[in-house]
Design a protein around this motif. Structure first.
Motif, PDB file in Angstrom:
ATOM      1  N   VAL A 126       0.792  -1.087  -0.144  1.00  0.00           N
ATOM      2  CA  VAL A 126       0.108   0.374  -0.602  1.00  0.00           C
ATOM      3  C   VAL A 126       0.905   1.317   0.081  1.00  0.00           C
ATOM      4  N   THR A 127       1.631   1.315   0.413  1.00  0.00           N
ATOM      5  CA  THR A 127       3.044   2.765   0.524  1.00  0.00           C
ATOM      6  C   THR A 127       3.373   2.836  -0.171  1.00  0.00           C
ATOM      7  N   ASP A 128       3.932   1.428  -0.792  1.00  0.00           N
ATOM      8  CA  ASP A 128       5.031   1.682  -1.479  1.00  0.00           C
ATOM      9  C   ASP A 128       4.056   2.252  -3.162  1.00  0.00           C
ATOM     10  N   VAL A 129       3.037   1.412  -3.176  1.00  0.00           N
ATOM     11  CA  VAL A 129       2.449   2.374  -4.514  1.00  0.00           C
ATOM     12  C   VAL A 129       1.712   3.557  -4.133  1.00  0.00           C
ATOM     13  N   ILE A 130       1.559   3.560  -3.216  1.00  0.00           N
ATOM     14  CA  ILE A 130       0.797   5.498  -2.959  1.00  0.00           C
ATOM     15  C   ILE A 130       2.003   5.715  -3.409  1.00  0.00           C
ATOM     16  N   SER A 131       3.093   5.947  -2.839  1.00  0.00           N
ATOM     17  CA  SER A 131       4.511   6.946  -3.045  1.00  0.00           C
ATOM     18  C   SER A 131       4.830   6.885  -4.440  1.00  0.00           C
ATOM     19  N   LYS A 132       4.864   5.796  -5.143  1.00  0.00           N
ATOM     20  CA  LYS A 132       4.516   6.212  -6.573  1.00  0.00           C
ATOM     21  C   LYS A 132       3.908   6.449  -7.153  1.00  0.00           C
ATOM     22  N   LEU A 133       2.574   6.687  -7.318  1.00  0.00           N
ATOM     23  CA  LEU A 133       1.434   6.966  -7.879  1.00  0.00           C
ATOM     24  C   LEU A 133       0.866   7.851  -7.634  1.00  0.00           C
ATOM     25  N   ASN A 134       1.760   8.894  -7.079  1.00  0.00           N
ATOM     26  CA  ASN A 134       0.801  10.528  -6.161  1.00  0.00           C
ATOM     27  C   ASN A 134       1.563  12.019  -7.094  1.00  0.00           C
ATOM     28  N   VAL A 149      -9.570  -2.202  -5.682  1.00  0.00           N
ATOM     29  CA  VAL A 149      -9.726  -3.663  -6.014  1.00  0.00           C
ATOM     30  C   VAL A 149      -8.963  -4.511  -5.486  1.00  0.00           C
ATOM     31  N   LEU A 150      -7.784  -4.077  -4.535  1.00  0.00           N
ATOM     32  CA  LEU A 150      -7.368  -4.817  -3.923  1.00  0.00           C
ATOM     33  C   LEU A 150      -7.355  -5.061  -2.437  1.00  0.00           C
ATOM     34  N   PRO A 151      -8.158  -4.301  -1.693  1.00  0.00           N
ATOM     35  CA  PRO A 151      -8.800  -5.304  -0.646  1.00  0.00           C
ATOM     36  C   PRO A 151     -10.027  -5.866  -1.410  1.00  0.00           C
ATOM     37  N   GLU A 152     -10.697  -5.761  -2.818  1.00  0.00           N
ATOM     38  CA  GLU A 152     -11.556  -6.804  -3.183  1.00  0.00           C
ATOM     39  C   GLU A 152     -11.092  -8.005  -3.580  1.00  0.00           C
ATOM     40  N   GLU A 153      -9.818  -7.354  -3.953  1.00  0.00           N
ATOM     41  CA  GLU A 153      -9.126  -9.718  -4.453  1.00  0.00           C
ATOM     42  C   GLU A 153      -9.097 -10.379  -3.474  1.00  0.00           C
ATOM     43  N   VAL A 154      -9.146  -9.939  -2.344  1.00  0.00           N
ATOM     44  CA  VAL A 154      -8.185 -10.802  -0.970  1.00  0.00           C
ATOM     45  C   VAL A 154      -9.575 -11.812  -0.780  1.00  0.00           C
ATOM     46  N   HIS A 155     -10.327 -11.661  -1.279  1.00  0.00           N
ATOM     47  CA  HIS A 155     -11.910 -12.604  -1.263  1.00  0.00           C
ATOM     48  C   HIS A 155     -12.197 -13.345  -2.454  1.00  0.00           C
ATOM     49  N   SER A 156     -11.699 -12.917  -4.078  1.00  0.00           N
ATOM     50  CA  SER A 156     -11.475 -13.554  -4.449  1.00  0.00           C
ATOM     51  C   SER A 156     -11.345 -15.017  -4.725  1.00  0.00           C
ATOM     52  N   ARG A 157     -12.258 -15.940  -4.854  1.00  0.00           N
ATOM     53  CA  ARG A 157     -11.698 -17.285  -5.026  1.00  0.00           C
ATOM     54  C   ARG A 157     -10.992 -18.189  -6.018  1.00  0.00           C
ATOM     55  N   ARG A 167      -6.537 -14.025   6.086  1.00  0.00           N
ATOM     56  CA  ARG A 167      -6.537 -12.986   7.153  1.00  0.00           C
ATOM     57  C   ARG A 167      -5.292 -12.431   7.585  1.00  0.00           C
ATOM     58  N   GLU A 168      -4.117 -13.026   7.404  1.00  0.00           N
ATOM     59  CA  GLU A 168      -2.812 -12.214   7.145  1.00  0.00           C
ATOM     60  C   GLU A 168      -3.048 -10.621   6.006  1.00  0.00           C
ATOM     61  N   TRP A 169      -3.620 -10.447   4.893  1.00  0.00           N
ATOM     62  CA  TRP A 169      -3.678  -9.754   4.217  1.00  0.00           C
ATOM     63  C   TRP A 169      -4.320  -8.914   4.655  1.00  0.00           C
ATOM     64  N   LEU A 170      -5.919  -9.556   5.371  1.00  0.00           N
ATOM     65  CA  LEU A 170      -6.858  -8.419   5.714  1.00  0.00           C
ATOM     66  C   LEU A 170      -6.184  -7.489   7.165  1.00  0.00           C
ATOM     67  N   ALA A 171      -5.527  -8.655   7.833  1.00  0.00           N
ATOM     68  CA  ALA A 171      -4.736  -7.608   8.761  1.00  0.00           C
ATOM     69  C   ALA A 171      -4.019  -6.396   8.164  1.00  0.00           C
ATOM     70  N   VAL A 172      -3.177  -6.726   7.302  1.00  0.00           N
ATOM     71  CA  VAL A 172      -2.078  -5.518   7.103  1.00  0.00           C
ATOM     72  C   VAL A 172      -2.786  -4.857   6.442  1.00  0.00           C
ATOM     73  N   PHE A 173      -3.860  -5.028   5.672  1.00  0.00           N
ATOM     74  CA  PHE A 173      -4.807  -3.931   5.109  1.00  0.00           C
ATOM     75  C   PHE A 173      -5.298  -2.974   5.928  1.00  0.00           C
ATOM     76  N   ALA A 174      -5.590  -3.558   7.291  1.00  0.00           N
ATOM     77  CA  ALA A 174      -6.624  -3.128   8.548  1.00  0.00           C
ATOM     78  C   ALA A 174      -5.587  -2.220   9.213  1.00  0.00           C
ATOM     79  N   GLY A 175      -4.345  -2.271   9.200  1.00  0.00           N
ATOM     80  CA  GLY A 175      -3.035  -1.172   9.419  1.00  0.00           C
ATOM     81  C   GLY A 175      -2.710  -0.305   8.419  1.00  0.00           C
ATOM     82  N   ASN A 176      -3.498  -0.143   7.295  1.00  0.00           N
ATOM     83  CA  ASN A 176      -2.856   1.247   6.000  1.00  0.00           C
ATOM     84  C   ASN A 176      -4.159   1.921   6.396  1.00  0.00           C
TER      85      ASN A 176
END
Length: 719
Positions: A126-134, A149-157, A167-176
């Protein structure tokens, strides 16, 4: 597949999109198959990367972006771990260099990068992409697309992610979450008046709000919550922007649902959503269906979110019952696709009140349910001037039919809140008004059909009066009304069991319907229902029932309904004495045997399908259940007469799988019906089975053999 050259790929894309002139449809189809095969090969990674660098045109870039997304999503395991970093950098580079390309291309690349990030170790994504695309508007738009799309794709079957990884990724997103929401607020401040930026921000907000990890009070008072309502109050806003505002508000409403930590947000949303009512009314007046749909979704989600408060604390700010009046206005919308959006709230209300089982709560919501019934009665009405209605009554598809079915199911679910008998009586009162038009009368009876199953069988004050009136409608009444009454008879068949004094009138009314081809099938279904619940009384009408069955084909009755008639006759006749059973089943089967015999003549293949007749025989013997122990089954003489015909059909159609399967099915039910009384059939039946199976390996004969063993194997002298 060998590695193709870039020129070959570009040429195939041009052929597919008709850029190359004079190419036939077959050549374009061949190009499509070749490109599809390329996408499935390992060479697609390199080809897609080269095409994205080439930037030849929209078609090739879109194909390359789509290929890259597909490869990352479905065949990421083709790549060795050592190449993951290079692929990440390459996708990043393409996303930046193509940030001003067509939206479809950037979306595919954003999805590819998001899917890649979720499958590798990249916790700082999240922080890497924000720093390069703003640092430019074009890049910010791509950044917002990626963050959406990033938080939506974590649920992609489609992604091969285990539950722990997700769950690890959801925790990462929660921190961001706070970082992203701050970025969104910054984008709105810097891009004030930019509708494209605002739209992207709102879609992104909806994705991140669903993570439930944000400072509630701060967000509730921020521009992120005020902007969606500003958009919704602006009827000239672009539709996509209107949709994004709707998504953002609905995402926020989904969090509430009785959760105390979201009360500050709930209070803000409640006040602002109620201010949207005039906007909804304006959209109805201007026939702006798209915006009315969005607002109806918001009101519906609000009703679901605040339902807990409305039921358990109706005097509170969040338990304001006025939301149900708003929802009823939405249910009354002339567009059926908008009206039925609200059904979910009424279902949830019904479930909660049923669980609570408190009379005072039911009384609190009765006015809303009564108005709901009135609205649904209006919504279910046919067009008064519909000239095609007479010929299309048998149809069960179309938007109005779907809506009517949904409305009837909803009525059935909520009617207990007011009371079945009370609602039944109210609908009857409405149709009895002097000068009432046919389409109103029909809608009332239609909804009464949904309520009828919940009426008590012993009810003897209201229903008899209603039945007397409805059964007395003249033969020249509108066909839709006659159909509705026939449909009402079916759910009242169980009530008729205790009120047999109405049976003759009901049967007279049904006979009147059988004479009209358009509605004869509905009349047949009514008879089937009556025979199911009123078997004993129907034994007195057996001769009339037999005549109906004999004439079924000439009356224009549908095949399924005819099968129902055969079942009904079998059930009723089996209540009689053995001799009467033999006589009745014999007469019934004779109707079929006379038609089936022509298919049993060796070498003759007349027009028609013997399977239909075999199905009718199956229906008879499947439903012929005798009471008590009878030494010799009364149906056996009939079976003996049928055997030669069925055997002839099997020999004559031994190569026809459909006919053979139906024949074996018929024989199975016959054996199950007559049981040990059919021992005389054993040898010819086994001989037939062996002969046919040696030439044609029809599996249905194996099942038939197992039935033979099951029924006759218990007879001592046959073991």
């Amino acid at each position: 597949m060998e590695k193709p050259t870039l020129e070959m790929v570009v040429q195939a894309i041009d052929v597919l999109h008709c850029v190359v002139p004079n190419k036939t449809p077959e050549e374009r189809e061949e190009a499509d198959k070749w490109l599809w095969k390329l996408q499935g090969s390992v060479h697609a990674w390199e080809v897609a990367d080269q095409l994205l660098h080439l930037k030849r045109d929209i078609r090739t870039s879109h194909f390359a972006a789509q290929t890259m997304r597909t490869k990352v999503q479905f065949t990421f395991n083709e790549l060795p771990v050592a190449t993951h970093q290079a692929l990440r950098d390459s996708l990043f580079s393409h996303l930046i260099s193509l940030c001003e390309a067509d939206h479809a291309i950037t979306t595919q690349l954003a999805l590819a990068l998001a899917d890649l990030a979720l499958q590798i170790q990249w916790p700082s994504v999240v922080t890497d992409v924000i720093s390069k695309l703003n640092d430019s508007r074009a890049k910010v738009l791509v950044l917002l697309e990626f963050l959406t799309v990033l938080p939506e794709e974590v649920h992609s079957r489609h992604l091969r992610l285990g539950i722990n990884k997700r769950r690890e990724w959801l925790a990462v997103f929660a921190g961001n979450c706070v970082t992203v929401l701050s970025l969104l607020a910054q984008c709105l401040s810097q891009g004030a008046g930019d509708t494209v930026i605002s739209t992207k921000v709102l879609f992104c907000l909806a994705s991140w709000v669903k993570l439930k990890k944000f400072p509630v009070e701060e967000v509730a008072q921020s521009i992120l919550m005020t902007l969606p309502f500003e958009v919704l109050n602006f009827l000239d806003a672009p539709q996509l922007m209107y949709d994004s505002a709707t998504e953002a508000i609905c995402a926020a409403l989904d969090l509430i649902d009785g959760q105390d930590q979201y009360v500050p947000l709930a209070k803000v949303l409640s006040a602002k959503i109620k201010e949207l009512v005039p906007i909804y009314e304006a959209s109805v007046e201007t026939e702006d269906i798209a915006r009315a749909n969005c607002l109806c979704r918001i009101f519906t989600d609000m009703g679901e979110a605040f339902l807990f408060h409305c039921i358990h604390n109706p005097q509170s700010e969040l338990g304001d019952l006025s939301i149900f009046n708003i929802l009823l206005d939405c249910t009354a919308h002339p567009e059926k696709d908008i009206s039925d959006i609200t059904f979910s709230v009424w279902y949830q209300l019904s479930d909660e009140l049923y669980k609570a089982d408190k009379d005072d709560l039911n009384q609190l919501f009765q006015p809303y349910i009564k108005r709901l019934v009135d609205i649904l009665c209006t919504q279910c009405q046919y067009d008064e001037d519909n000239d095609d209605l007479h010929t299309n009554l048998a149809r069960s598809d179309g938007p109005l039919c779907d809506y009517r079915y949904g409305a009837s199911q909803l009525i059935r679910d909520v009617v207990f809140i007011v009371g079945s008998l009370e609602t039944f009586k109210d609908l009857y009162s409405k149709l009895c008004k002097e000068g009432q038009k046919w389409h109103v009368t029909e809608a009332c009876i239609f909804l009464m059909c949904a309520i009828a199953p919940s009426l008590r069988e012993e009810e003897s004050t209201v229903v008899p009066i209603i039945m007397e009136t409805l059964l007395g409608i003249p033969e020249d009444s509108h066909l839709a009304i006659r159909v509705a009454v026939l449909d009402l008879i079916s759910p009242l068949a169980e009530w008729l069991k205790l009120h047999t004094e109405f049976l003759d009138k009901v049967l007279d009314f049904i006979m009147m319907g059988l004479k009209t081809h358009v509605i004869s099938s509905r009349a047949a279904l009514a008879i089937t229902s009556i025979c199911t619940f009123c078997q004993e009384p129907m034994t007195h009408h057996l001769d009339g029932l037999l005549e109906i069955v004999k004439a079924a084909d000439s009356l224009g009755i549908a095949q399924d309904a005819i099968i129902g008639l055969y079942k009904s006759f079998a059930k009723v006749v089996c209540l009689m004495q053995p001799k009467q059973i033999t006589d009745g089943i014999g007469k019934l089967c004779q109707v079929i045997a006379s038609l089936l015999a022509q298919f049993a003549v060796e070498g003759s293949k007349p027009e028609g399908d013997p399977s239909i007749l075999l199905d009718r025989l199956s229906a008879i013997f499947r439903n012929c259940h005798l009471k008590g122990n009878i030494e010799e089954h009364p149906c056996m003489p009939v079976v003996a007469q049928l055997w030669d015909i069925i055997q002839g059909v099997i020999y004559n159609y031994q190569q026809n799988v459909r006919v053979i399967e139906r024949s074996c099915r018929c024989l199975r039910y016959i054996i199950r019906c007559v049981k040990k009384s059919g021992r005389s059939l054993l040898l010819p039946l086994l001989s037939l089975t062996i002969t046919i199976y040696q030439n044609h390996k029809h599996s249905c004969f194996l099942y038939l053999t197992s039935i033979i063993v099951d029924e006759f194997g218990v007879i001592p002298d046959l073991q």
